[in-house]
Motif scaffolding. Structure first.
Motif, PDB file in Angstrom:
ATOM      1  N   CYS A 102      69.084 -25.027  16.548  1.00  0.00           N
ATOM      2  CA  CYS A 102      69.101 -24.452  15.288  1.00  0.00           C
ATOM      3  C   CYS A 102      69.629 -22.975  15.158  1.00  0.00           C
ATOM      4  N   ARG A 103      69.260 -22.216  16.138  1.00  0.00           N
ATOM      5  CA  ARG A 103      69.812 -20.808  16.233  1.00  0.00           C
ATOM      6  C   ARG A 103      71.320 -20.774  16.519  1.00  0.00           C
ATOM      7  N   THR A 104      71.425 -21.713  17.534  1.00  0.00           N
ATOM      8  CA  THR A 104      72.898 -21.829  18.008  1.00  0.00           C
ATOM      9  C   THR A 104      73.776 -22.276  17.108  1.00  0.00           C
ATOM     10  N   GLU A 105      73.323 -23.246  16.215  1.00  0.00           N
ATOM     11  CA  GLU A 105      74.169 -24.004  14.953  1.00  0.00           C
ATOM     12  C   GLU A 105      74.271 -22.822  14.100  1.00  0.00           C
ATOM     13  N   ALA A 106      73.404 -22.094  14.041  1.00  0.00           N
ATOM     14  CA  ALA A 106      73.579 -21.029  12.653  1.00  0.00           C
ATOM     15  C   ALA A 106      74.401 -19.971  13.174  1.00  0.00           C
ATOM     16  N   LEU A 107      74.446 -19.580  14.536  1.00  0.00           N
ATOM     17  CA  LEU A 107      75.371 -18.518  14.938  1.00  0.00           C
ATOM     18  C   LEU A 107      76.781 -19.034  14.748  1.00  0.00           C
ATOM     19  N   GLY A 108      77.123 -20.516  15.128  1.00  0.00           N
ATOM     20  CA  GLY A 108      78.442 -21.046  15.149  1.00  0.00           C
ATOM     21  C   GLY A 108      79.054 -21.102  13.677  1.00  0.00           C
ATOM     22  N   ALA A 109      78.002 -21.229  12.871  1.00  0.00           N
ATOM     23  CA  ALA A 109      78.317 -21.325  11.523  1.00  0.00           C
ATOM     24  C   ALA A 109      78.875 -19.911  10.950  1.00  0.00           C
ATOM     25  N   LYS A 110      77.925 -18.970  11.355  1.00  0.00           N
ATOM     26  CA  LYS A 110      78.352 -17.569  11.013  1.00  0.00           C
ATOM     27  C   LYS A 110      79.749 -16.930  11.671  1.00  0.00           C
ATOM     28  N   ALA A 141      90.591 -27.261  19.458  1.00  0.00           N
ATOM     29  CA  ALA A 141      90.411 -27.842  18.019  1.00  0.00           C
ATOM     30  C   ALA A 141      90.994 -26.852  17.131  1.00  0.00           C
ATOM     31  N   MET A 142      90.872 -25.396  17.213  1.00  0.00           N
ATOM     32  CA  MET A 142      91.334 -24.494  16.474  1.00  0.00           C
ATOM     33  C   MET A 142      92.952 -24.723  16.263  1.00  0.00           C
ATOM     34  N   GLN A 143      93.477 -24.834  17.275  1.00  0.00           N
ATOM     35  CA  GLN A 143      94.931 -25.080  17.180  1.00  0.00           C
ATOM     36  C   GLN A 143      95.434 -26.436  16.710  1.00  0.00           C
ATOM     37  N   ASP A 144      94.547 -27.388  16.634  1.00  0.00           N
ATOM     38  CA  ASP A 144      94.871 -28.474  16.517  1.00  0.00           C
ATOM     39  C   ASP A 144      94.743 -28.542  14.961  1.00  0.00           C
ATOM     40  N   GLU A 156      85.148 -26.147   7.081  1.00  0.00           N
ATOM     41  CA  GLU A 156      83.799 -26.758   7.133  1.00  0.00           C
ATOM     42  C   GLU A 156      83.994 -28.336   7.331  1.00  0.00           C
ATOM     43  N   HIS A 157      84.986 -29.061   7.236  1.00  0.00           N
ATOM     44  CA  HIS A 157      85.352 -30.500   7.444  1.00  0.00           C
ATOM     45  C   HIS A 157      85.068 -30.559   9.048  1.00  0.00           C
ATOM     46  N   LEU A 158      85.519 -29.579   9.639  1.00  0.00           N
ATOM     47  CA  LEU A 158      85.259 -29.898  11.352  1.00  0.00           C
ATOM     48  C   LEU A 158      83.746 -29.936  11.588  1.00  0.00           C
ATOM     49  N   PHE A 159      82.915 -29.442  10.959  1.00  0.00           N
ATOM     50  CA  PHE A 159      81.568 -29.420  11.161  1.00  0.00           C
ATOM     51  C   PHE A 159      80.397 -30.170  10.650  1.00  0.00           C
ATOM     52  N   ASP A 160      80.896 -31.367  10.169  1.00  0.00           N
ATOM     53  CA  ASP A 160      79.952 -32.229   9.194  1.00  0.00           C
ATOM     54  C   ASP A 160      78.952 -32.617  10.242  1.00  0.00           C
ATOM     55  N   LYS A 161      79.104 -32.824  11.541  1.00  0.00           N
ATOM     56  CA  LYS A 161      78.207 -33.068  12.797  1.00  0.00           C
ATOM     57  C   LYS A 161      78.592 -32.301  13.796  1.00  0.00           C
ATOM     58  N   PRO A 162      77.903 -31.197  13.809  1.00  0.00           N
ATOM     59  CA  PRO A 162      78.191 -30.071  14.923  1.00  0.00           C
ATOM     60  C   PRO A 162      78.022 -30.556  16.235  1.00  0.00           C
TER      61      PRO A 162
END
Length: 111
Positions: free
Chosen positions: A2-10, A103-106, A27-33
């Motif tokens: 959960c903390r890792t997911e929160a850091l990724g979102a931030k 994924a960022m480039q794509d 946001e559409h890239l992270f529906d299912k992190p």
């Protein structure tokens, strides 16, 4: 996780804002992190019992994900391909290397 997911979102929100994009743009890239941890520790080349150069480490590759956070030590070894030239990424104490992956480039952002 959960903390890792929160850091990724931030970090994702901050990257989006730094690129002058709407905060919801990615946001559409992270529906299912997808979180992946990989810990690698390689002995220094020249350590007793090791073979020659090229026998340890990670070969030439690009990160296919969105974001990679890397903690380096004094041994270094990380390189980046810039305009067909491999450049050493220096170790800076107390810092984390942030790499934007494929994924960022794509997504067509590639700025």
């Amino acid at each position: 996780a959960c903390r890792t997911e929160a850091l990724g979102a931030k970090l994702t929100r901050r990257i989006t804002l730094a690129l002058s994009l709407p905060v919801s743009h990615l946001e559409h890239l992270f529906d299912k992190p997808h979180l992946q941890w990989k810990i690698c520790r390689y002995p220094l080349l020249g350590s007793p019992g090791l073979g020659g150069p090229g026998e340890l480490g990670v070969g030439v590759h690009s990160d296919s994900g969105f974001l990679t956070l890397l903690v380096q030590d004094e041994a270094g070894g990380l390189q980046a391909l810039v305009e067909n030239c491999w450049l050493d990424v220096p170790h800076v104490p107390g810092t984390v290397v942030v790499n934007l992956g494929g994924a960022m480039q794509d997504d067509g952002i590639n700025r």
